[in-house]
Design a protein around this motif. Structure first.
Motif, PDB file in Angstrom:
ATOM      1  N   UNK A   1       4.321  -4.997 -15.607  1.00 19.49           N
ATOM      2  CA  UNK A   1       4.172  -5.529 -16.266  1.00 19.49           C
ATOM      3  C   UNK A   1       4.532  -6.429 -17.242  1.00 19.49           C
ATOM      4  N   UNK A   2       6.057  -6.678 -16.844  1.00 22.47           N
ATOM      5  CA  UNK A   2       7.082  -7.850 -16.797  1.00 22.47           C
ATOM      6  C   UNK A   2       6.841  -9.341 -15.543  1.00 22.47           C
ATOM      7  N   UNK A   3       6.742  -8.597 -14.610  1.00 25.74           N
ATOM      8  CA  UNK A   3       6.658  -9.716 -13.294  1.00 25.74           C
ATOM      9  C   UNK A   3       6.026 -10.328 -13.439  1.00 25.74           C
ATOM     10  N   UNK A   4       6.452 -11.965 -12.926  1.00 26.72           N
ATOM     11  CA  UNK A   4       4.824 -12.935 -12.128  1.00 26.72           C
ATOM     12  C   UNK A   4       4.607 -12.171 -10.437  1.00 26.72           C
ATOM     13  N   UNK A   5       5.635 -12.187  -9.996  1.00 19.41           N
ATOM     14  CA  UNK A   5       5.790 -11.589  -7.911  1.00 19.41           C
ATOM     15  C   UNK A   5       6.677 -10.418  -7.972  1.00 19.41           C
ATOM     16  N   UNK A   6       6.384  -9.450  -7.075  1.00 18.87           N
ATOM     17  CA  UNK A   6       7.385  -8.472  -7.336  1.00 18.87           C
ATOM     18  C   UNK A   6       7.555  -8.251  -5.760  1.00 18.87           C
ATOM     19  N   UNK A   7       8.607  -7.400  -5.676  1.00 15.21           N
ATOM     20  CA  UNK A   7       9.144  -7.230  -3.578  1.00 15.21           C
ATOM     21  C   UNK A   7       9.199  -5.769  -4.264  1.00 15.21           C
ATOM     22  N   UNK A   8       8.927  -5.122  -3.461  1.00 15.40           N
ATOM     23  CA  UNK A   8       9.160  -3.900  -2.984  1.00 15.40           C
ATOM     24  C   UNK A   8      10.288  -3.479  -2.025  1.00 15.40           C
ATOM     25  N   UNK A   9      11.083  -2.747  -2.790  1.00 13.28           N
ATOM     26  CA  UNK A   9      12.812  -2.461  -1.666  1.00 13.28           C
ATOM     27  C   UNK A   9      12.518  -1.063  -1.302  1.00 13.28           C
ATOM     28  N   UNK A  10      13.059  -1.078  -0.046  1.00 12.98           N
ATOM     29  CA  UNK A  10      13.447  -0.023  -0.375  1.00 12.98           C
ATOM     30  C   UNK A  10      14.071   0.930   1.361  1.00 12.98           C
ATOM     31  N   UNK A  11      14.552   1.903   1.588  1.00 16.18           N
ATOM     32  CA  UNK A  11      15.539   2.109   2.907  1.00 16.18           C
ATOM     33  C   UNK A  11      16.575   0.346   3.537  1.00 16.18           C
ATOM     34  N   UNK A  12      16.707  -0.403   2.111  1.00 19.86           N
ATOM     35  CA  UNK A  12      17.533  -1.349   2.728  1.00 19.86           C
ATOM     36  C   UNK A  12      17.237  -2.586   3.607  1.00 19.86           C
ATOM     37  N   UNK A  13      15.681  -2.103   3.259  1.00 23.06           N
ATOM     38  CA  UNK A  13      14.308  -3.467   3.642  1.00 23.06           C
ATOM     39  C   UNK A  13      12.999  -3.671   2.984  1.00 23.06           C
ATOM     40  N   UNK A  14      12.795  -4.979   2.804  1.00 14.16           N
ATOM     41  CA  UNK A  14      11.726  -5.223   1.753  1.00 14.16           C
ATOM     42  C   UNK A  14      10.545  -4.917   2.561  1.00 14.16           C
ATOM     43  N   UNK A  15       9.481  -4.191   2.082  1.00  9.39           N
ATOM     44  CA  UNK A  15       8.557  -3.562   2.053  1.00  9.39           C
ATOM     45  C   UNK A  15       6.951  -4.424   1.688  1.00  9.39           C
ATOM     46  N   UNK A  16       7.285  -4.902   0.636  1.00 11.45           N
ATOM     47  CA  UNK A  16       6.175  -6.137   0.344  1.00 11.45           C
ATOM     48  C   UNK A  16       6.306  -6.999  -0.887  1.00 11.45           C
ATOM     49  N   UNK A  17       5.726  -8.150  -1.154  1.00  9.32           N
ATOM     50  CA  UNK A  17       6.400  -8.984  -1.807  1.00  9.32           C
ATOM     51  C   UNK A  17       4.821  -9.390  -2.367  1.00  9.32           C
ATOM     52  N   UNK A  18       4.862  -9.987  -3.487  1.00  9.24           N
ATOM     53  CA  UNK A  18       2.892 -10.529  -3.771  1.00  9.24           C
ATOM     54  C   UNK A  18       3.318 -10.581  -5.647  1.00  9.24           C
ATOM     55  N   UNK A  19       2.036 -10.782  -5.794  1.00  4.68           N
ATOM     56  CA  UNK A  19       1.774 -10.453  -7.555  1.00  4.68           C
ATOM     57  C   UNK A  19       1.283  -9.228  -7.750  1.00  4.68           C
ATOM     58  N   UNK A  20       1.807  -8.329  -9.089  1.00  6.52           N
ATOM     59  CA  UNK A  20       1.650  -7.049  -9.332  1.00  6.52           C
ATOM     60  C   UNK A  20      -0.161  -6.718  -9.084  1.00  6.52           C
ATOM     61  N   UNK A  21      -0.429  -7.494  -9.524  1.00  4.10           N
ATOM     62  CA  UNK A  21      -2.168  -7.043  -8.767  1.00  4.10           C
ATOM     63  C   UNK A  21      -2.026  -6.822  -7.359  1.00  4.10           C
ATOM     64  N   UNK A  22      -1.482  -8.315  -6.813  1.00  3.51           N
ATOM     65  CA  UNK A  22      -1.923  -8.157  -5.066  1.00  3.51           C
ATOM     66  C   UNK A  22      -1.665  -6.712  -4.296  1.00  3.51           C
ATOM     67  N   UNK A  23      -0.151  -6.299  -5.122  1.00  2.00           N
ATOM     68  CA  UNK A  23       0.293  -5.376  -4.278  1.00  2.00           C
ATOM     69  C   UNK A  23      -0.131  -3.856  -4.471  1.00  2.00           C
ATOM     70  N   UNK A  24      -0.607  -3.693  -5.633  1.00  3.76           N
ATOM     71  CA  UNK A  24      -0.914  -2.481  -6.997  1.00  3.76           C
ATOM     72  C   UNK A  24      -2.569  -3.012  -5.897  1.00  3.76           C
TER      73      UNK A  24
END
Lengths: 320, 272
Positions: A198-221
């Protein structure tokens, strides 16, 4: 410009909190670090803010190498989950703290603090102590305090995590509007995917100490790179061995190309939403519909229907 | 009252009388006797006891010894409490336990232990220090050491829970706002701990002024030289000299003053 963190690794004892992470935050944007607890997102934020030291890697803020620069000289605004209000100081003095440290003239401090308190709608509470404020008000005060020193970047660590659902939603909207007004490069950590989307311009998904994916909320969804991102960002079910979002499944009353026959086993209504659980071949998918859709299809337990992913649906074949 | 734990009227009254009798026998009667004797001996005896050279010297020495010990323990207490609350290091638990030791060890043992270390004939450091012209045992430094030792945990134990409860959030917020370590200490830490600190200091003052055992062992108890007020009271009493009751009254009144101070500080601390 913005923030560039490169090759960041951090261990706590034997636990790997961050494993060679690269993060680029564009200037002026509102970026969310999203992931489960213990995934390393807060650690990354604290390393950017200088509150934690990375084992390896570098942090560049606004073009200045800040690696090894202590927090007090980074000029970074930090907002904590539990507000970190200075309990013995009034709201006014809390917000003025950074300016007093910088020995700004009294008149300037007064003007700036007054302006900020108006911005966060706390101008009537200037003389109160933090203990006399609600959680939401305290967090707005903390935000004003962080903004007072005109930081190069604003870092928020689970800023709404300690608030109840209603206030959280209000503050979310408010943060979005505030950012549109102030335009300071902002990074906020959350484990709430709805908040991040809802809030962000861009989203960074982090899990287990690594970045899984970066992009706009819609791209990632819409185009998650893997199972983790897909299931973390929203509901997921399985249809014919593929992962798909339950609102992206079409229910047909007759066989069609690429559809799977299924029998309704359970129907549950939650407000405006209807969830249908089905048994279809080897999988037990569930489908999310609106009340109107469910009524039009005349769905009932035992109904036989055909399911297929909607034409725009993103599907993912699970690995292994 | 339905909220009272003991409902039986009889049990309640007997408990009450038991408590009153206990306090009366142990505290009120003996202390009252001291006051009674002091008053019986009249105003002139009081003035004499307060103004004799030995008494004046004892007051002065007590102020020096207790004052120094309180200052040392306050500084040490703040440093150790910050260390224990904010840092992880090997031996932390051991340090935490050792800090409580002085409260549980008999002061006489403390005095003997100090003589073993600093005694100028056979002690570990004693001879070296003596050759350097610095006397510890049978002199003021030894008495300050002994007093500091017995009152060691009082400040730490008051500060530690407050610091642990407060956590590091405010410190980190202050850091991100540009405050240096000194500015954080002055503007955040001190206001946070000030009531607990005041409480610990008052407790320490009371404890240091009343100290007898350890100081007696390390001081040598030389009248007019290494005799604090408590030691002088002991001497007067043993030798049936005048002044013991009058000096005792002063000690009791001072302790009472400390208790009043503490009761003022405590609710202020609890209210935060």
């Amino acid at each position: 410009m913005g923030i560039a963190a490169q090759h960041i690794s951090k261990q706590f004892g034997g636990f790997v909190a961050l494993d060679d992470v690269d993060l680029d935050v564009p200037s002026g944007e509102l970026t969310a670090l999203l992931g489960p607890s213990g995934g390393g997102k807060s650690t990354l934020l604290r390393i950017i803010g200088g509150l934690e030291e990375a084992d390896t890697g570098s942090v560049v803020i606004d073009g200045t190498d800040s690696t090894g620069v202590p927090a007090q000289r980074r000029n970074v605004g930090f907002v904590f989950q539990h507000y970190a209000a200075f309990k013995h100081l009034s709201v006014f003095r809390n917000v003025a703290f950074g300016l007093e440290i910088r020995k700004r003239p009294k008149a300037e401090i007064r003007a700036r603090v007054t302006e900020l308190l108006e911005l966060v709608h706390l101008d009537q509470f200037a003389d109160r102590l933090p203990s006399q404020l609600s959680g939401g008000q305290r967090q707005r005060m903390a935000l004003a305090r962080a903004l007072a020193v005109e930081p190069k970047v604003l870092l928020l660590d689970e800023p709404f995590g300690a608030l109840d659902a209603q206030v959280r939603k209000e503050l979310r909207d408010w943060l979005r509007r505030l950012h549109d007004e102030v335009h300071v490069t902002t990074v906020f950590v959350t484990h709430d995917q709805e908040e991040a989307l809802e809030v962000s311009d861009s989203l960074v998904v982090i899990n287990h100490g690594r970045i899984e994916q970066v992009g706009s909320p819609n791209e990632l969804y819409d185009n998650p790179r893997n199972e983790f991102v897909m299931s973390f960002l929203g509901p997921v079910t399985q249809l014919n061995g593929a992962m798909v979002r339950p609102h992206d499944i079409e229910i047909l009353t007759a066989d069609a190309l690429g559809s799977v026959e299924a029998t309704v086993t359970r129907i549950q209504r939650i407000g405006f939403e209807v969830r249908a659980e089905l048994q279809g071949g080897a999988s037990q998918p569930w489908v999310q519909l609106t009340r109107g859709q469910a009524e039009a299809l005349d769905l009932d337990v035992g109904s036989v229907v055909w399911l297929r992913p909607a034409s725009h649906a993103s599907t993912l074949l699970p690995v292994g | 009252m339905p909220s009272q734990l003991v409902r039986s009227r009889k049990a309640r009254w007997s408990l009450r009388y038991l408590a009153i009798a206990y306090v009366a026998v142990l505290v009120v009667v003996p202390v009252g006797m001291v006051f009674g004797r002091a008053i019986n001996q009249g105003g002139q005896a009081f003035v004499d006891a307060m103004t004799s050279p030995d008494s004046l010297h004892a007051f002065q020495l007590t102020a020096i010894v207790a004052g120094s010990a309180v200052v040392i323990n306050t500084v040490f207490g703040i440093v150790v409490a910050l260390l224990l609350a904010r840092y992880r290091f090997p031996g932390k638990r051991l340090l935490n336990v050792i800090i409580d030791l002085p409260i549980s060890v008999s002061p006489i043992v403390v005095g003997l232990a100090l003589i073993l270390v600093f005694g100028f004939r056979t002690g570990w450091f004693g001879p070296t220090l003596r050759n350097a012209g610095f006397q510890v045992i049978f002199a003021t430094p030894g008495m300050i050491l002994a007093t500091s030792f017995v009152a060691l945990p009082l400040v730490v134990r008051e500060l530690l829970p407050v610091l642990q409860e407060t956590g590091l959030d405010q410190e980190q917020a202050a850091r991100s706002l540009g405050a240096t370590a000194l500015q954080r200490f002055r503007r955040i830490t001190v206001p946070t701990i000030k009531w607990a600190l005041a409480y610990g200091v008052v407790l320490s003052i009371a404890r240091c002024i009343g100290e007898f055992g350890a100081v007696r062992v390390v001081s040598g108890n030389v009248t007019g030289k290494t005799q604090t007020v408590t030691l002088l009271v002991d001497q007067h009493a043993e030798q049936f000299e005048g002044g013991a009751y009058q000096l005792s009254v002063v000690l009791i009144l001072f302790a009472a003053l400390c208790i009043v101070l503490i009761s003022f500080i405590r609710p202020a601390g609890a209210r935060r």
